[in-house]
Design a protein around this motif. Structure first.
Motif, PDB file in Angstrom:
ATOM      1  N   GLY A 122      -0.617  -0.624  27.691  1.00  0.00           N
ATOM      2  CA  GLY A 122      -1.322  -1.893  27.692  1.00  0.00           C
ATOM      3  C   GLY A 122      -2.813  -1.670  27.779  1.00  0.00           C
ATOM      4  N   LEU A 123      -3.570  -2.703  27.431  1.00  0.00           N
ATOM      5  CA  LEU A 123      -5.028  -2.647  27.468  1.00  0.00           C
ATOM      6  C   LEU A 123      -5.563  -3.809  28.293  1.00  0.00           C
ATOM      7  CD1 LEU A 123      -5.701  -1.859  23.704  1.00  0.00           C
ATOM      8  CD2 LEU A 123      -6.429  -0.404  25.598  1.00  0.00           C
ATOM      9  N   LEU A 124      -6.515  -3.515  29.179  1.00  0.00           N
ATOM     10  CA  LEU A 124      -7.194  -4.524  29.986  1.00  0.00           C
ATOM     11  C   LEU A 124      -8.685  -4.382  29.707  1.00  0.00           C
ATOM     12  CD1 LEU A 124      -7.311  -6.695  32.194  1.00  0.00           C
ATOM     13  CD2 LEU A 124      -7.303  -4.843  33.891  1.00  0.00           C
ATOM     14  N   LEU A 125      -9.252  -5.322  28.960  1.00  0.00           N
ATOM     15  CA  LEU A 125     -10.598  -5.179  28.435  1.00  0.00           C
ATOM     16  C   LEU A 125     -11.502  -6.276  28.989  1.00  0.00           C
ATOM     17  CD1 LEU A 125      -9.595  -4.434  24.742  1.00  0.00           C
ATOM     18  CD2 LEU A 125      -9.899  -2.822  26.632  1.00  0.00           C
ATOM     19  N   PHE A 126     -12.465  -5.878  29.815  1.00  0.00           N
ATOM     20  CA  PHE A 126     -13.444  -6.802  30.363  1.00  0.00           C
ATOM     21  C   PHE A 126     -14.649  -6.877  29.428  1.00  0.00           C
ATOM     22  CE2 PHE A 126     -11.164  -5.304  34.142  1.00  0.00           C
ATOM     23  CZ  PHE A 126     -10.975  -6.475  34.874  1.00  0.00           C
ATOM     24  N   SER A 127     -15.027  -8.095  29.021  1.00  0.00           N
ATOM     25  CA  SER A 127     -16.234  -8.318  28.219  1.00  0.00           C
ATOM     26  C   SER A 127     -16.255  -7.447  26.967  1.00  0.00           C
ATOM     27  CB  SER A 127     -17.497  -8.058  29.059  1.00  0.00           C
ATOM     28  OG  SER A 127     -17.526  -8.882  30.194  1.00  0.00           O
ATOM     29  N   TYR A 128     -15.200  -7.553  26.169  1.00  0.00           N
ATOM     30  CA  TYR A 128     -15.170  -6.773  24.934  1.00  0.00           C
ATOM     31  C   TYR A 128     -16.408  -7.121  24.095  1.00  0.00           C
ATOM     32  CZ  TYR A 128     -13.759  -4.654  20.591  1.00  0.00           C
ATOM     33  OH  TYR A 128     -13.734  -3.876  19.462  1.00  0.00           O
ATOM     34  N   PRO A 129     -17.201  -6.116  23.664  1.00  0.00           N
ATOM     35  CA  PRO A 129     -18.438  -6.378  22.911  1.00  0.00           C
ATOM     36  C   PRO A 129     -18.130  -6.627  21.434  1.00  0.00           C
ATOM     37  CG  PRO A 129     -18.188  -4.020  23.247  1.00  0.00           C
ATOM     38  CD  PRO A 129     -17.008  -4.678  23.931  1.00  0.00           C
ATOM     39  N   LYS A 135     -25.881 -11.068  16.369  1.00  0.00           N
ATOM     40  CA  LYS A 135     -25.501 -10.471  15.077  1.00  0.00           C
ATOM     41  C   LYS A 135     -23.994 -10.587  14.856  1.00  0.00           C
ATOM     42  CE  LYS A 135     -29.345  -7.173  15.169  1.00  0.00           C
ATOM     43  NZ  LYS A 135     -29.728  -5.739  15.113  1.00  0.00           N
ATOM     44  N   PRO A 136     -23.478 -11.810  14.724  1.00  0.00           N
ATOM     45  CA  PRO A 136     -22.027 -11.978  14.561  1.00  0.00           C
ATOM     46  C   PRO A 136     -21.476 -11.351  13.292  1.00  0.00           C
ATOM     47  CG  PRO A 136     -23.190 -14.027  14.123  1.00  0.00           C
ATOM     48  CD  PRO A 136     -24.204 -13.091  14.698  1.00  0.00           C
ATOM     49  N   GLU A 137     -22.358 -11.092  12.323  1.00  0.00           N
ATOM     50  CA  GLU A 137     -21.892 -10.470  11.082  1.00  0.00           C
ATOM     51  C   GLU A 137     -21.493  -9.015  11.278  1.00  0.00           C
ATOM     52  OE1 GLU A 137     -26.269  -9.571  11.368  1.00  0.00           O
ATOM     53  OE2 GLU A 137     -24.970 -11.289  11.792  1.00  0.00           O
ATOM     54  N   ARG A 158     -20.181 -17.476  28.519  1.00  0.00           N
ATOM     55  CA  ARG A 158     -21.577 -17.360  28.098  1.00  0.00           C
ATOM     56  C   ARG A 158     -21.942 -15.939  27.706  1.00  0.00           C
ATOM     57  NH1 ARG A 158     -24.857 -21.262  32.434  1.00  0.00           N
ATOM     58  NH2 ARG A 158     -23.764 -23.204  31.901  1.00  0.00           N
ATOM     59  N   ASP A 159     -20.972 -15.163  27.302  1.00  0.00           N
ATOM     60  CA  ASP A 159     -21.225 -13.775  26.912  1.00  0.00           C
ATOM     61  C   ASP A 159     -21.859 -13.741  25.528  1.00  0.00           C
ATOM     62  OD1 ASP A 159     -21.090 -11.079  26.171  1.00  0.00           O
ATOM     63  OD2 ASP A 159     -19.225 -10.766  27.270  1.00  0.00           O
ATOM     64  N   PRO A 160     -23.080 -13.195  25.384  1.00  0.00           N
ATOM     65  CA  PRO A 160     -23.731 -13.159  24.073  1.00  0.00           C
ATOM     66  C   PRO A 160     -23.093 -12.182  23.089  1.00  0.00           C
ATOM     67  CG  PRO A 160     -25.051 -11.941  25.657  1.00  0.00           C
ATOM     68  CD  PRO A 160     -23.942 -12.606  26.435  1.00  0.00           C
ATOM     69  N   PHE A 161     -22.189 -11.339  23.578  1.00  0.00           N
ATOM     70  CA  PHE A 161     -21.503 -10.381  22.702  1.00  0.00           C
ATOM     71  C   PHE A 161     -20.289 -11.007  22.000  1.00  0.00           C
ATOM     72  CE2 PHE A 161     -23.986  -7.688  25.402  1.00  0.00           C
ATOM     73  CZ  PHE A 161     -24.272  -6.545  24.656  1.00  0.00           C
ATOM     74  N   GLY A 162     -20.024 -12.287  22.242  1.00  0.00           N
ATOM     75  CA  GLY A 162     -18.913 -12.955  21.593  1.00  0.00           C
ATOM     76  C   GLY A 162     -18.603 -14.267  22.266  1.00  0.00           C
ATOM     77  N   SER A 163     -18.570 -15.348  21.506  1.00  0.00           N
ATOM     78  CA  SER A 163     -18.236 -16.657  22.066  1.00  0.00           C
ATOM     79  C   SER A 163     -16.723 -16.771  22.234  1.00  0.00           C
ATOM     80  CB  SER A 163     -18.726 -17.762  21.131  1.00  0.00           C
ATOM     81  OG  SER A 163     -17.939 -17.773  19.935  1.00  0.00           O
ATOM     82  N   ASP A 165     -14.733 -18.913  20.898  1.00  0.00           N
ATOM     83  CA  ASP A 165     -14.112 -19.128  19.585  1.00  0.00           C
ATOM     84  C   ASP A 165     -14.089 -17.843  18.768  1.00  0.00           C
ATOM     85  OD1 ASP A 165     -13.571 -21.773  20.087  1.00  0.00           O
ATOM     86  OD2 ASP A 165     -15.338 -22.537  19.021  1.00  0.00           O
ATOM     87  N   GLU A 166     -15.150 -17.064  18.855  1.00  0.00           N
ATOM     88  CA  GLU A 166     -15.160 -15.784  18.139  1.00  0.00           C
ATOM     89  C   GLU A 166     -14.105 -14.844  18.696  1.00  0.00           C
ATOM     90  OE1 GLU A 166     -19.824 -15.371  16.754  1.00  0.00           O
ATOM     91  OE2 GLU A 166     -19.278 -14.855  18.820  1.00  0.00           O
ATOM     92  N   MET A 167     -13.940 -14.852  20.012  1.00  0.00           N
ATOM     93  CA  MET A 167     -12.908 -14.004  20.618  1.00  0.00           C
ATOM     94  C   MET A 167     -11.514 -14.443  20.177  1.00  0.00           C
ATOM     95  SD  MET A 167     -14.262 -11.534  22.285  1.00  0.00           S
ATOM     96  CE  MET A 167     -12.776 -10.996  23.130  1.00  0.00           C
ATOM     97  N   ARG A 168     -11.264 -15.739  20.144  1.00  0.00           N
ATOM     98  CA  ARG A 168      -9.949 -16.231  19.713  1.00  0.00           C
ATOM     99  C   ARG A 168      -9.653 -15.788  18.283  1.00  0.00           C
ATOM    100  NH1 ARG A 168     -12.030 -21.054  22.225  1.00  0.00           N
ATOM    101  NH2 ARG A 168     -11.080 -21.375  24.290  1.00  0.00           N
ATOM    102  N   ALA A 169     -10.643 -15.882  17.417  1.00  0.00           N
ATOM    103  CA  ALA A 169     -10.450 -15.460  16.033  1.00  0.00           C
ATOM    104  C   ALA A 169     -10.185 -13.966  15.944  1.00  0.00           C
ATOM    105  CB  ALA A 169     -11.684 -15.835  15.201  1.00  0.00           C
ATOM    106  N   ALA A 170     -10.878 -13.174  16.771  1.00  0.00           N
ATOM    107  CA  ALA A 170     -10.670 -11.730  16.757  1.00  0.00           C
ATOM    108  C   ALA A 170      -9.274 -11.373  17.250  1.00  0.00           C
ATOM    109  CB  ALA A 170     -11.728 -11.043  17.618  1.00  0.00           C
ATOM    110  N   LEU A 171      -8.813 -12.044  18.289  1.00  0.00           N
ATOM    111  CA  LEU A 171      -7.490 -11.748  18.837  1.00  0.00           C
ATOM    112  C   LEU A 171      -6.373 -12.101  17.856  1.00  0.00           C
ATOM    113  CD1 LEU A 171      -9.109 -11.211  21.391  1.00  0.00           C
ATOM    114  CD2 LEU A 171      -7.351 -12.402  22.689  1.00  0.00           C
TER     115      LEU A 171
END
Length: 218
Positions: A122-129, A135-137, A158-163, A165-171
């Motif tokens: 398993g993976l436990l990832l805090f504040s995945y960048p 630079k969302p691109e 409020r993490d600037p490395f990913g909102s 919604d961006e995290m949901r799309a990545a997952l």
């Protein structure tokens, strides 16, 4: 309480549970930190109380110098260091092994898991960048479809490395089971002493990975 841990090229601190461990958790740091980051300290204490054997450890780039960020040219060496830490912990604990960390450390752990699915359970990832701030691109998602182990992502809203919604799309790219834990109003450091980031991570990890608590309950 923790004890120093050194074995070949692995340097860290080991947190032992009061009872026989139900599994193991490895935690490593972000690009600007080390194994003594407050987030890792608190997480190690909380997860050891849940019957996990926890190792906080420094990545190879941090072992080479006490300050400064890692270089992209040495990222593979950092992943080799993670693999070495896994091998050391496998000798100490026969239960499931969860691989994780904060920001850069979590990203390199996930990349190793994508390359070698057998390395962890398993993976436990805090504040995945997810991308550099602003630079969302430049999304760091190419390896996510190759993950095969259940994943818990703990992320500040409020993490600037990913909102969120961006995290949901990545997952959505991950074919393994995933769980996104949002920490309201917090940034990349998750403010571990002023937020519920770690308790929420423990709750999500128990639900996702199925280890037992200190009383032996699943």
């Amino acid at each position: 309480m923790s004890e120093p841990f050194e074995r070949e090229d692995v340097r860290g601190d080991l947190h032992r549970p009061d009872a026989d461990p139900a599994g193991a958790l490895l935690l490593t740091h972000g690009a600007g930190g080390n194994r003594d980051a407050r987030l890792l300290l608190r997480a190690a204490e909380e997860f050891a109380a849940q019957r996990l054997l926890v190792l906080r450890y420094d990545l190879p780039f941090r072992q080479r110098r006490p300050k400064g960020p890692p270089s992209p040219s040495t990222a593979e060496r950092d992943r080799e260091g993670i693999a070495s830490a896994v091998a050391a912990m496998r000798e100490l604990c026969t239960g499931p092994l969860i691989l994780g960390g904060h920001s850069y450390g979590g990203r390199q752990s996930s990349m190793l898991a994508a390359q070698r699915p057998e390395v962890c359970d398993g993976l436990l990832l805090f504040s995945y960048p997810l991308h550099p701030p602003g630079k969302p691109e430049k999304a760091r998602t190419a390896h996510l479809p190759d993950l095969r182990s259940p994943c818990v992502f703990v992320h500040g809203t409020r993490d600037p490395f990913g909102s969120p919604d961006e995290m949901r799309a990545a997952l959505d790219l991950v074919t393994a089971p995933t769980r996104l834990v949002l920490v309201e109003g917090k940034g990349h450091d998750l403010a571990p002493d002023r937020s519920e980031a770690v308790p929420l991570a423990v709750e999500a990890a128990r639900a996702t990975f199925g280890f037992c608590d200190r009383a032996g309950r699943p």
